[in-house]
Write a protein that holds these residues in place. Structure first.
Motif, PDB file in Angstrom:
ATOM      1  N   ALA A  46      37.674  46.845  39.412  1.00 44.12           N
ATOM      2  CA  ALA A  46      36.457  47.421  39.297  1.00 44.12           C
ATOM      3  C   ALA A  46      36.070  48.942  38.653  1.00 44.12           C
ATOM      4  CB  ALA A  46      35.756  47.276  40.663  1.00 44.12           C
ATOM      5  N   PRO A  47      35.693  49.030  37.374  1.00 41.60           N
ATOM      6  CA  PRO A  47      35.521  50.373  36.872  1.00 41.60           C
ATOM      7  C   PRO A  47      35.086  51.329  37.793  1.00 41.60           C
ATOM      8  CG  PRO A  47      35.313  48.854  35.250  1.00 41.60           C
ATOM      9  CD  PRO A  47      35.397  48.146  36.557  1.00 41.60           C
ATOM     10  N   ALA A  48      34.064  50.961  38.511  1.00 38.75           N
ATOM     11  CA  ALA A  48      33.011  51.724  39.498  1.00 38.75           C
ATOM     12  C   ALA A  48      34.225  52.464  40.494  1.00 38.75           C
ATOM     13  CB  ALA A  48      32.074  51.006  40.023  1.00 38.75           C
ATOM     14  N   CYS A  49      35.037  51.687  40.963  1.00 40.25           N
ATOM     15  CA  CYS A  49      35.946  52.005  41.974  1.00 40.25           C
ATOM     16  C   CYS A  49      36.772  53.132  41.468  1.00 40.25           C
ATOM     17  CB  CYS A  49      36.836  50.816  42.485  1.00 40.25           C
ATOM     18  SG  CYS A  49      36.283  49.635  43.611  1.00 40.25           S
ATOM     19  N   GLU A  50      37.256  53.067  40.290  1.00 41.17           N
ATOM     20  CA  GLU A  50      38.089  54.066  39.784  1.00 41.17           C
ATOM     21  C   GLU A  50      37.321  55.499  39.635  1.00 41.17           C
ATOM     22  OE1 GLU A  50      39.582  52.166  36.071  1.00 41.17           O
ATOM     23  OE2 GLU A  50      41.364  51.541  37.269  1.00 41.17           O
ATOM     24  N   GLY A  98      35.869  44.026  48.402  1.00 39.81           N
ATOM     25  CA  GLY A  98      35.923  43.823  46.990  1.00 39.81           C
ATOM     26  C   GLY A  98      37.258  43.532  46.055  1.00 39.81           C
ATOM     27  N   THR A  99      37.679  44.458  45.486  1.00 43.20           N
ATOM     28  CA  THR A  99      38.982  44.191  44.771  1.00 43.20           C
ATOM     29  C   THR A  99      40.165  44.618  45.399  1.00 43.20           C
ATOM     30  OG1 THR A  99      38.773  46.558  43.775  1.00 43.20           O
ATOM     31  CG2 THR A  99      37.956  44.617  42.417  1.00 43.20           C
ATOM     32  N   GLY A 100      39.893  45.687  46.462  1.00 41.16           N
ATOM     33  CA  GLY A 100      41.021  46.177  47.268  1.00 41.16           C
ATOM     34  C   GLY A 100      41.337  47.438  46.844  1.00 41.16           C
ATOM     35  N   GLN A 101      40.759  48.000  45.705  1.00 40.49           N
ATOM     36  CA  GLN A 101      41.330  49.376  44.910  1.00 40.49           C
ATOM     37  C   GLN A 101      40.889  50.425  46.087  1.00 40.49           C
ATOM     38  OE1 GLN A 101      39.092  47.974  41.306  1.00 40.49           O
ATOM     39  NE2 GLN A 101      40.242  49.783  40.750  1.00 40.49           N
ATOM     40  N   HIS A 102      39.741  50.579  46.798  1.00 41.26           N
ATOM     41  CA  HIS A 102      39.439  51.493  47.489  1.00 41.26           C
ATOM     42  C   HIS A 102      40.475  51.772  48.556  1.00 41.26           C
ATOM     43  CE1 HIS A 102      34.847  52.057  46.527  1.00 41.26           C
ATOM     44  NE2 HIS A 102      35.455  52.931  45.781  1.00 41.26           N
ATOM     45  N   THR A 122      40.984  45.936  55.813  1.00 41.63           N
ATOM     46  CA  THR A 122      40.143  45.441  54.575  1.00 41.63           C
ATOM     47  C   THR A 122      39.494  44.090  54.786  1.00 41.63           C
ATOM     48  OG1 THR A 122      41.968  44.221  53.344  1.00 41.63           O
ATOM     49  CG2 THR A 122      41.256  46.444  52.866  1.00 41.63           C
ATOM     50  N   SER A 123      38.216  43.770  54.482  1.00 37.72           N
ATOM     51  CA  SER A 123      37.773  42.632  54.785  1.00 37.72           C
ATOM     52  C   SER A 123      36.668  42.095  53.638  1.00 37.72           C
ATOM     53  CB  SER A 123      36.961  42.636  56.174  1.00 37.72           C
ATOM     54  OG  SER A 123      35.785  43.308  56.150  1.00 37.72           O
ATOM     55  N   ASP A 124      36.515  40.896  53.657  1.00 38.14           N
ATOM     56  CA  ASP A 124      35.454  40.361  52.568  1.00 38.14           C
ATOM     57  C   ASP A 124      35.276  38.873  52.749  1.00 38.14           C
ATOM     58  OD1 ASP A 124      33.727  40.266  50.140  1.00 38.14           O
ATOM     59  OD2 ASP A 124      34.777  42.107  49.535  1.00 38.14           O
ATOM     60  N   VAL A 125      34.560  38.351  52.041  1.00 41.79           N
ATOM     61  CA  VAL A 125      34.284  36.665  51.783  1.00 41.79           C
ATOM     62  C   VAL A 125      35.453  36.329  51.438  1.00 41.79           C
ATOM     63  CG1 VAL A 125      31.598  37.137  51.711  1.00 41.79           C
ATOM     64  CG2 VAL A 125      32.972  37.209  49.541  1.00 41.79           C
ATOM     65  N   GLU A 126      35.690  34.951  51.577  1.00 41.97           N
ATOM     66  CA  GLU A 126      36.964  34.476  51.664  1.00 41.97           C
ATOM     67  C   GLU A 126      37.407  34.494  49.962  1.00 41.97           C
ATOM     68  OE1 GLU A 126      39.970  31.785  53.353  1.00 41.97           O
ATOM     69  OE2 GLU A 126      37.982  31.434  54.017  1.00 41.97           O
ATOM     70  N   GLU A 127      36.420  34.367  49.150  1.00 45.03           N
ATOM     71  CA  GLU A 127      36.978  34.233  47.721  1.00 45.03           C
ATOM     72  C   GLU A 127      37.455  35.468  47.027  1.00 45.03           C
ATOM     73  OE1 GLU A 127      32.260  33.909  47.267  1.00 45.03           O
ATOM     74  OE2 GLU A 127      33.912  33.285  48.935  1.00 45.03           O
ATOM     75  N   ASN A 128      37.207  36.667  47.864  1.00 38.79           N
ATOM     76  CA  ASN A 128      37.732  37.874  47.279  1.00 38.79           C
ATOM     77  C   ASN A 128      38.960  38.214  47.760  1.00 38.79           C
ATOM     78  OD1 ASN A 128      35.391  38.170  45.574  1.00 38.79           O
ATOM     79  ND2 ASN A 128      34.300  39.526  47.177  1.00 38.79           N
ATOM     80  N   PRO A 171      42.192  36.885  47.779  1.00 34.35           N
ATOM     81  CA  PRO A 171      43.180  36.933  46.925  1.00 34.35           C
ATOM     82  C   PRO A 171      43.732  38.172  46.057  1.00 34.35           C
ATOM     83  CG  PRO A 171      42.302  34.717  46.681  1.00 34.35           C
ATOM     84  CD  PRO A 171      41.274  35.503  47.369  1.00 34.35           C
ATOM     85  N   GLY A 172      42.560  38.511  45.516  1.00 32.63           N
ATOM     86  CA  GLY A 172      42.466  39.738  44.765  1.00 32.63           C
ATOM     87  C   GLY A 172      42.864  41.042  45.628  1.00 32.63           C
ATOM     88  N   ILE A 173      42.256  40.936  46.850  1.00 34.39           N
ATOM     89  CA  ILE A 173      42.630  42.301  47.597  1.00 34.39           C
ATOM     90  C   ILE A 173      44.158  42.235  47.970  1.00 34.39           C
ATOM     91  CG2 ILE A 173      42.166  43.310  50.021  1.00 34.39           C
ATOM     92  CD1 ILE A 173      39.257  41.942  49.736  1.00 34.39           C
ATOM     93  N   ARG A 174      44.478  40.985  48.305  1.00 37.56           N
ATOM     94  CA  ARG A 174      46.013  40.889  48.638  1.00 37.56           C
ATOM     95  C   ARG A 174      46.893  41.211  47.586  1.00 37.56           C
ATOM     96  NH1 ARG A 174      44.470  35.306  50.642  1.00 37.56           N
ATOM     97  NH2 ARG A 174      43.962  35.634  52.726  1.00 37.56           N
ATOM     98  N   LEU A 175      46.669  40.818  46.258  1.00 31.27           N
ATOM     99  CA  LEU A 175      47.559  41.425  45.212  1.00 31.27           C
ATOM    100  C   LEU A 175      47.536  43.203  45.303  1.00 31.27           C
ATOM    101  CD1 LEU A 175      46.117  39.268  42.151  1.00 31.27           C
ATOM    102  CD2 LEU A 175      48.408  39.188  43.530  1.00 31.27           C
ATOM    103  N   TRP A 176      46.491  43.748  45.447  1.00 31.23           N
ATOM    104  CA  TRP A 176      46.384  45.347  45.432  1.00 31.23           C
ATOM    105  C   TRP A 176      47.178  45.632  46.919  1.00 31.23           C
ATOM    106  CZ3 TRP A 176      44.991  48.993  42.225  1.00 31.23           C
ATOM    107  CH2 TRP A 176      44.294  48.644  41.309  1.00 31.23           C
ATOM    108  N   LEU A 177      47.043  44.938  48.017  1.00 34.02           N
ATOM    109  CA  LEU A 177      47.704  45.362  49.270  1.00 34.02           C
ATOM    110  C   LEU A 177      49.502  45.135  49.063  1.00 34.02           C
ATOM    111  CD1 LEU A 177      44.984  45.677  50.255  1.00 34.02           C
ATOM    112  CD2 LEU A 177      45.707  44.577  52.150  1.00 34.02           C
ATOM    113  N   ASP A 178      49.554  44.159  48.382  1.00 38.25           N
ATOM    114  CA  ASP A 178      50.976  43.703  48.348  1.00 38.25           C
ATOM    115  C   ASP A 178      51.702  44.611  47.233  1.00 38.25           C
ATOM    116  OD1 ASP A 178      50.668  41.549  50.001  1.00 38.25           O
ATOM    117  OD2 ASP A 178      50.608  39.878  48.255  1.00 38.25           O
ATOM    118  N   ASP A 179      51.115  44.937  46.372  1.00 36.07           N
ATOM    119  CA  ASP A 179      51.564  45.971  45.238  1.00 36.07           C
ATOM    120  C   ASP A 179      51.906  47.326  46.083  1.00 36.07           C
ATOM    121  OD1 ASP A 179      52.677  45.991  42.783  1.00 36.07           O
ATOM    122  OD2 ASP A 179      50.832  47.170  41.988  1.00 36.07           O
ATOM    123  N   ALA A 180      50.997  47.626  46.771  1.00 30.06           N
ATOM    124  CA  ALA A 180      50.824  49.103  47.331  1.00 30.06           C
ATOM    125  C   ALA A 180      51.958  49.159  48.589  1.00 30.06           C
ATOM    126  CB  ALA A 180      49.407  49.440  48.026  1.00 30.06           C
ATOM    127  N   ALA A 181      52.009  48.139  49.207  1.00 33.06           N
ATOM    128  CA  ALA A 181      53.214  47.836  50.224  1.00 33.06           C
ATOM    129  C   ALA A 181      52.989  49.135  51.407  1.00 33.06           C
ATOM    130  CB  ALA A 181      54.363  47.858  49.881  1.00 33.06           C
TER     131      ALA A 181
END
Length: 198
Positions: free
Chosen positions: A8-12, A38-42, A57-63, A65-75
């Motif tokens: 999300a460019p707004a997050c950046e 949202g994306t998990g960027q914040h 973090t928390s969000d509706v179910e469909e968001n 997987p994207g949050i997990r990608l950011w969290l897994d990458d950040a570790a």
């Protein structure tokens, strides 16, 4: 093919100015609930800067997987797996000493905004801090032409969305025992409202 992290460019753009304010209020917090991650960027930007806090973090179910990608990458050790949280449904059983949400109240219907605050009232501990970022109207008036245009776009997309009146939101916060500490001016005609629970 490896799934791409959502961006999300707004997050950046806004995460630096938001963190400057949060450092002041969240430096001594231990358990932060982020609603609508949202994306998990914040989360991955704020968590290393606030190492004493578990950033949930928390969000509706469909968001999720994207949050997990950011969290897994950040570790990061203070970023647990995201929780499913639709503000109109069940809330976590845990308690938190801080709650943060960005760009959420204008997307959800007003009934959901009411449920957002009711839910925060159930999970936020006495003395806890609530910080909400986004655009707000004052006295029913827009603070800028860009906010007026944004509100028109929101309402076109969904009739139940729209920039909320600060006064109405502050009343909901007061209703759960939260007093406004400060209304911070942010870039791009946004605000960061900070309340503390009595």
């Amino acid at each position: 093919m490896t799934p791409q992290k959502p961006i999300a460019p707004a997050c950046e753009r806004n995460q630096g100015p938001i963190l400057e304010v949060l450092r002041h209020y969240f430096h001594d917090r231990r358990r932060v609930l982020e609603i609508g991650s949202g994306t998990g960027q914040h989360a991955v930007f704020f968590a290393p800067a606030l190492p004493n806090a578990i950033w949930q973090t928390s969000d509706v179910e469909e968001n999720l997987p994207g949050i997990r990608l950011w969290l897994d990458d950040a570790a990061l050790p203070n970023l647990p797996p995201p929780l499913v949280l639709d503000v109109t449904g069940p809330w976590p059983q845990q308690r938190f000493d801080a709650v943060f949400s960005a760009n959420s109240l204008h997307i959800m219907p007003w009934t959901a905004v009411e449920q957002f605050f009711a839910g925060v009232g159930r999970v936020l501990e006495p003395g806890g801090v609530l910080a909400v970022y986004g655009p707000f109207n004052y006295g029913g008036a827009y603070t800028s032409d860009s906010n007026r245009e944004f509100d028109g776009w929101l309402k076109q997309r969904s009739g139940s969305s729209g920039i909320r009146d600060f006064e109405a939101v502050d009343r909901l916060a007061n209703g759960i025992g939260c007093e406004l500490v400060k209304d911070h001016t942010m870039p791009a005609n946004n605000r960061l409202l900070v309340w503390r629970r009595r």
